[in-house]
Scaffold this active site. Structure first.
Site, mmCIF file in Angstrom:
data_model
loop_
_atom_site.group_PDB
_atom_site.id
_atom_site.type_symbol
_atom_site.label_atom_id
_atom_site.label_comp_id
_atom_site.label_asym_id
_atom_site.label_seq_id
_atom_site.Cartn_x
_atom_site.Cartn_y
_atom_site.Cartn_z
ATOM 1 N N GLY A 16 13.287 -17.541 -6.204
ATOM 2 C CA GLY A 16 13.914 -16.229 -6.163
ATOM 3 C C GLY A 16 14.942 -16.059 -7.252
ATOM 4 O O GLY A 16 15.606 -17.019 -7.654
ATOM 5 N N THR A 17 15.100 -14.815 -7.723
ATOM 6 C CA THR A 17 16.085 -14.513 -8.754
ATOM 7 C C THR A 17 16.191 -13.002 -8.911
ATOM 8 O O THR A 17 15.378 -12.249 -8.373
ATOM 9 C CB THR A 17 15.677 -15.153 -10.097
ATOM 10 O OG1 THR A 17 16.737 -15.032 -11.012
ATOM 11 C CG2 THR A 17 14.444 -14.486 -10.670
ATOM 12 N N THR A 18 17.175 -12.575 -9.666
ATOM 13 C CA THR A 18 17.267 -11.190 -10.105
ATOM 14 C C THR A 18 17.629 -11.204 -11.584
ATOM 15 O O THR A 18 18.649 -11.781 -11.968
ATOM 16 C CB THR A 18 18.340 -10.414 -9.323
ATOM 17 O OG1 THR A 18 18.037 -10.440 -7.929
ATOM 18 C CG2 THR A 18 18.404 -8.959 -9.791
ATOM 19 N N LYS A 50 20.560 -18.412 -16.205
ATOM 20 C CA LYS A 50 19.164 -18.068 -16.474
ATOM 21 C C LYS A 50 18.979 -17.311 -17.786
ATOM 22 O O LYS A 50 17.874 -16.847 -18.081
ATOM 23 C CB LYS A 50 18.610 -17.250 -15.306
ATOM 24 C CG LYS A 50 18.710 -17.976 -13.967
ATOM 25 C CD LYS A 50 18.370 -17.081 -12.803
ATOM 26 C CE LYS A 50 18.639 -17.792 -11.485
ATOM 27 N NZ LYS A 50 18.406 -16.934 -10.311
ATOM 28 N N SER A 147 12.647 -11.641 -7.530
ATOM 29 C CA SER A 147 12.523 -11.205 -6.133
ATOM 30 C C SER A 147 13.539 -10.125 -5.775
ATOM 31 O O SER A 147 13.265 -9.225 -4.989
ATOM 32 C CB SER A 147 12.693 -12.404 -5.197
ATOM 33 O OG SER A 147 13.976 -13.000 -5.395
#
Length: 217
Positions: A16-18, A50, A147
């Site tokens: 998961g990440t944004t 990231k 996500s």
């Protein structure tokens, strides 16, 4: 135990990440949260950056498998450095995005990672590119991924406007990631933002307790 092993083989490892990138008047902002997770519930790190610098004024956001993303960005940095030496000038943002696209496309059967490439060059100014899981390349005024993006499409579509000022774009990016963190259990930590302009690169870090709140959390 056997059933759990079987389930993990079928579903694979979910992450998961944004991540996002937004063009504004004179530059571009690329940003992400800092949480790394495995299996959708186990948080392996709260402090992952990231945002990867692949050249002086070109950055990539990573989503998906961290190992795959690190391998691709490492190879992209090497190719762009070599390209810069050959051309005796910094690479174009489009060239960097094309390198990412080729790496993703030719390894599409093995990779589980997607990227946003953004930056500034003298020929075309600020640019944002999306490189999808299978190697598709799109140039967009702004893009979101990971996500957490599923929770903020409405906000992004409603609040984005062309030719924003630097301050407006910073607020837009901060609000978008804060909203995603508030709703997505596998996005979190701090917000990393990089502002890229003709003048250079500025890295902004916003701690979790300083993020705007839009509802009771």
């Amino acid at each position: 135990m056997d059933r759990n092993i079987s389930d993990s083989r079928i579903k694979g490892v979910s992450t998961g990440t944004t991540i996002l990138a937004v063009r504004f008047n004179g530059g571009v902002i690329i940003g992400s949260d800092s949480r790394a997770s495995m299996g959708g519930s186990y948080v392996s790190s709260k402090t992952i950056n990231k945002l990867v610098q692949v050249h002086d004024r070109i950055f990539c956001c990573i989503a998906g498998s961290l190992a795959d993303a690190q391998a691709v960005t490492k190879m992209a940095k090497f190719k762009l450095s070599f390209h810069s030496i050959q051309m005796e000038s910094p690479p174009l943002v489009k060239a960097a995005a094309s390198v990412m696209k080729e790496l993703c496309y030719h390894n599409r059967e093995e990779l589980q990672a997607g990227f946003i490439t953004a930056g500034w060059d003298k020929k075309n100014g600020p640019q944002v590119y999306t490189v999808s899981l299978g190697g598709m390349l799109l140039c967009q005024p702004f893009t979101i991924g990971g996500s957490g993006s599923t929770y903020i499409y409405g906000y992004a579509d409603a609040k984005y406007k062309p030719d924003m000022s630097r301050e407006e774009c910073l607020q837009f990016a901060t609000n978008a990631i804060a909203l995603a963190i508030g709703r997505d259990n596998v996005s979190g930590g701090v917000v990393h933002l990089v502002v890229i302009t003709e003048d250079g690169v500025e890295h902004v870090v916003i701690p979790g307790d300083k993020l705007p709140k839009f509802h009771d959390e």
